[in-house]
Scaffold this motif. Structure first.
Motif, mmCIF file in Angstrom:
data_model
loop_
_atom_site.group_PDB
_atom_site.id
_atom_site.type_symbol
_atom_site.label_atom_id
_atom_site.label_comp_id
_atom_site.label_asym_id
_atom_site.label_seq_id
_atom_site.Cartn_x
_atom_site.Cartn_y
_atom_site.Cartn_z
ATOM 1 N N TRP A 37 0.828 -1.202 0.000
ATOM 2 C CA TRP A 37 0.000 0.000 0.000
ATOM 3 C C TRP A 37 0.861 1.251 0.000
ATOM 4 O O TRP A 37 1.861 1.329 0.725
ATOM 5 C CB TRP A 37 -0.888 0.045 1.256
ATOM 6 N N VAL A 59 -0.003 5.059 0.903
ATOM 7 C CA VAL A 59 -1.037 5.954 1.430
ATOM 8 C C VAL A 59 -0.664 7.383 1.061
ATOM 9 O O VAL A 59 0.393 7.888 1.480
ATOM 10 C CB VAL A 59 -1.181 5.797 2.954
ATOM 11 N N ILE A 68 -5.462 4.993 -0.962
ATOM 12 C CA ILE A 68 -4.484 3.914 -0.793
ATOM 13 C C ILE A 68 -4.175 3.346 -2.170
ATOM 14 O O ILE A 68 -5.065 2.826 -2.850
ATOM 15 C CB ILE A 68 -5.008 2.825 0.151
ATOM 16 N N TYR A 107 -9.673 5.389 -3.583
ATOM 17 C CA TYR A 107 -10.463 5.934 -2.475
ATOM 18 C C TYR A 107 -11.925 5.575 -2.715
ATOM 19 O O TYR A 107 -12.486 5.968 -3.741
ATOM 20 C CB TYR A 107 -10.305 7.457 -2.379
ATOM 21 N N GLY A 163 -10.181 2.629 0.015
ATOM 22 C CA GLY A 163 -9.052 1.754 -0.212
ATOM 23 C C GLY A 163 -9.459 0.346 -0.613
ATOM 24 O O GLY A 163 -10.641 -0.010 -0.631
ATOM 25 N N VAL A 165 3.048 -0.776 4.334
ATOM 26 C CA VAL A 165 2.432 0.538 4.190
ATOM 27 C C VAL A 165 3.517 1.592 4.002
ATOM 28 O O VAL A 165 4.401 1.736 4.849
ATOM 29 C CB VAL A 165 1.577 0.883 5.433
ATOM 30 N N ASN A 214 4.059 5.554 3.858
ATOM 31 C CA ASN A 214 3.391 6.794 4.234
ATOM 32 C C ASN A 214 3.854 7.919 3.316
ATOM 33 O O ASN A 214 4.927 8.490 3.504
ATOM 34 C CB ASN A 214 3.691 7.146 5.692
ATOM 35 N N ILE A 255 -2.306 2.778 10.807
ATOM 36 C CA ILE A 255 -3.514 2.118 10.327
ATOM 37 C C ILE A 255 -3.984 1.156 11.415
ATOM 38 O O ILE A 255 -3.198 0.349 11.929
ATOM 39 C CB ILE A 255 -3.263 1.323 9.035
ATOM 40 N N GLY A 305 -8.986 7.120 3.642
ATOM 41 C CA GLY A 305 -7.969 6.174 4.088
ATOM 42 C C GLY A 305 -8.532 4.872 4.615
ATOM 43 O O GLY A 305 -7.791 4.061 5.176
#
Length: 592
Positions: free
Chosen positions: A32, A34, A51, A55, A57, A72, A74, A82, A138
């Protein structure tokens, strides 16, 4: 276990098969990113959180006991965590994704969550847990399927449809949190969205032109499982589909007694799944509606989300008035509807502990906490929300890390069992839970709005709710047989809700208001559950190798490259060794 990290497909498949033969559970991997996106849910362009370009996700679609690995990255401009609403993380609060257990992921960093969906089935969702980010999106769905050997308590649906319903503001999440920090109320939302999209133009005087709406495509005669999640900020919503019954079959991991509803109140943070049969004629499309509950009549019209249910052979657009919901201010209807949701004790599925016991009403309660919510009030000149007069103050060092490394002064195990007649205060006060205790928690809402409360790490039994003040005599009204086991429950204003939970999951677990504004203002507490006899990690997993350190433990943090990678992936040398081991094991298995 590291066999499954290997890249070549054939080797990966071989290693998976060998692991299953020897008793292991499959792994599912997700990557992912984000980041911010531009969207216009209500026709106004604004910044939302997506993600990997989506949207809402992506859906995590896994099966009971699978191991889930989510890497993930960022790409936001602020820290991120998360959390996985309803996932119990057995023995593994390290993956819970809240500030009490994890240091947030800094901007530009990636971090790998790894957890097992042990003994769970059902419908859940994930979302960002810090900085009011859920108000910008998110979020996404989690589906945990039954293992093949465990039958569904209903016929296999012809399709699976996830629906997110939410209140929505045209201001971004940073503006909204500034409003709260200034001591003001957010005011009513600007609208209701379904799957991140605005309302169908069912009424030109209410809905503007050019708004993109959600269309749910279906086939006539088929039955679909609708998984509906309220991922909003603070608004209870009523969900309904024009001319179609909603057969309730599951909520937050528990199969329910199957009952038909024409509509269902779904409060913030709650998840329900319904079977819906496409048994109407296709002369037109049909409305899918999520409308606000308990709101001022002057804003009611704009607080209605509308999507379209489209039969493949539909002859025209939806028409006529929207299907009726309950009387707007009727909290008694909503409470009675909530009481009607009961646990299907005969269904085959994963069960909340005590394992194999459905007679929770006969288990001796060992700890009782009455948690009182009051309207937000000023503490040290700031508007704060409290439980038992305490507004939670999040320390720079997560509680779980402070506990492991014996960092003094971070928190106190002194949260009061009942409201104390003293001025409200900011504090990092934690409930000292007893391992394998059976705890009764009464949530008393003396505020003016519906509050939802969620407990991480557990499913609890909802055994009672009523208006007025809870007393010892209220236990006489408890449902002691088939109260549903779930992780999020509503508490109506001027009312109470009672839950029972068996504290067999070691860790530090977050009990919070799911109403995002109230949570942001401090209405949460953590429950510490320690097994004093465990010195070998049998009841709790050790600190992950990729743990992020912050606060008093910042000096332990190693620099992390911004390179996008699995933060727990083994080295090349280790991979070669694992590859050879997998091949050897496979050859031995084939030989014997």
């Amino acid at each position: 276990m590291y066999c499954r990290f290997l890249v070549p497909f054939l080797v990966l498949s071989l290693c998976h098969a060998v692991h299953r033969v020897h008793g292991g559970d499959p792994f599912a991997f997700f990557e992912w990113d984000v980041s911010y996106m531009t969207a216009a849910p209500l026709g106004v362009k604004q910044q939302v959180i997506g993600i990997s370009g989506s949207y809402p996700g992506p859906i995590l679609n896994v099966t009971t006991n699978w191991n889930v690995v989510v890497n993930v990255r960022n790409s936001l401009d602020e820290p991120l965590l998360i959390t996985w609403n309803g996932i119990q993380h057995r023995k593994n609060s390290w993956a819970d994704g809240v500030l009490g257990t994890n240091c947030p992921i800094p901007p530009g960093w990636n971090w790998t969550y790894q957890f097992q969906v042990k003994d769970q089935i059902g419908s859940f969702f994930y979302f960002p847990s810090t900085n009011f980010q859920r108000a910008a999106g998110g979020y996404g769905g989690i589906i945990i399927n039954n293992r093949d050997i465990i039958p569904l308590p209903f016929g296999t649906p012809d399709g699976d449809i996830t629906i997110f319903i939410s209140d929505w503001y045209n201001r971004d999440h940073k503006e909204l949190r500034k409003v709260l920090e200034s001591g003001k109320d957010l005011g009513p939302p600007d609208g209701i969205v379904i799957n991140g999209l605005g309302p169908y133009r069912y009424n030109s005087s209410v809905v503007g032109d050019g708004i993109i709406y959600e269309t749910v495509n279906v086939e006539p005669g088929k039955t679909y499982r609708f998984r509906v999640h309220n991922v909003g900020i603070s608004t209870s919503l009523n969900f309904r589909i024009q001319n179609h019954n909603l057969l309730l079959v599951e909520t937050e991991g528990s199969y329910t007694v199957q009952q038909n509803y024409t509509n269902m109140d779904i409060h913030v943070g709650q998840s329900f799944s319904f079977l819906v049969t496409m048994d109407q004629n296709a002369s037109s499309d049909y409305y899918v509606v999520a409308s606000s509950r308990f709101m001022d009549p002057t804003v009611r019209d704009r607080l209605t989300g509308v999507a379209i249910l489209h039969y493949s052979n539909s002859q025209g657009p939806a028409f006529g008035p929207l299907p009726d919901g309950p009387n707007e201010g009727d909290t008694y209807f909503s409470m009675n509807q909530a009481r009607s949701v009961r646990w299907n004790v005969s269904a085959s599925a994963a069960r909340p502990n005590p394992q194999g016991s459905f007679r929770y009403g006969e288990i001796t309660v060992t700890d009782v906490y009455v948690l009182l919510n009051q309207p937000p009030e000023l503490i040290n000149g700031q508007l704060r929300a409290t439980l038992n007069g305490i507004s939670y103050f999040a320390p720079q060092t997560p509680l779980k890390l402070a506990q492991l490394f014996n960092v003094p002064g971070v928190y106190k195990l002194d949260f009061p069992e009942r409201f104390m007649d003293r001025p409200p205060k900011l504090d990092t006060s934690v409930i000292n839970g007893t391992y394998k205790a059976f705890m009764e928690i009464i949530l008393q809402n003396n505020g003016t709005t519906v509050q939802s409360y969620h407990l991480d790490g557990y499913a609890f039994f909802v055994v009672g709710m009523d208006f007025g003040i809870w007393t010892e005599n209220s236990r006489g009204t408890y449902n002691k047989w088939d109260g549903v086991a779930r992780s999020t429950t509503q508490v109506f204003p001027g009312a109470w809700t009672a839950i029972l939970v068996y504290l067999d999951n070691v860790g530090i677990w977050n009990l919070r208001s799911e109403n995002l504004d109230t949570w942001y203002l401090g209405q949460e507490v953590y429950i510490s559950v320690v097994n004093p006899e465990d010195s070998s990690n049998k009841t709790e997993l050790p600190l992950p190798d990729n743990a992020i350190f912050c606060g008093a433990l910042s000096s332990l943090q190693k620099e992390q490259s911004n390179k996008y990678r699995f933060s727990e992936a083994p080295s090349f040398t280790s991979s070669v060794k694992i590859l050879l081991s997998c091949i050897l094991i496979a050859l031995l298995h084939l030989k014997y």
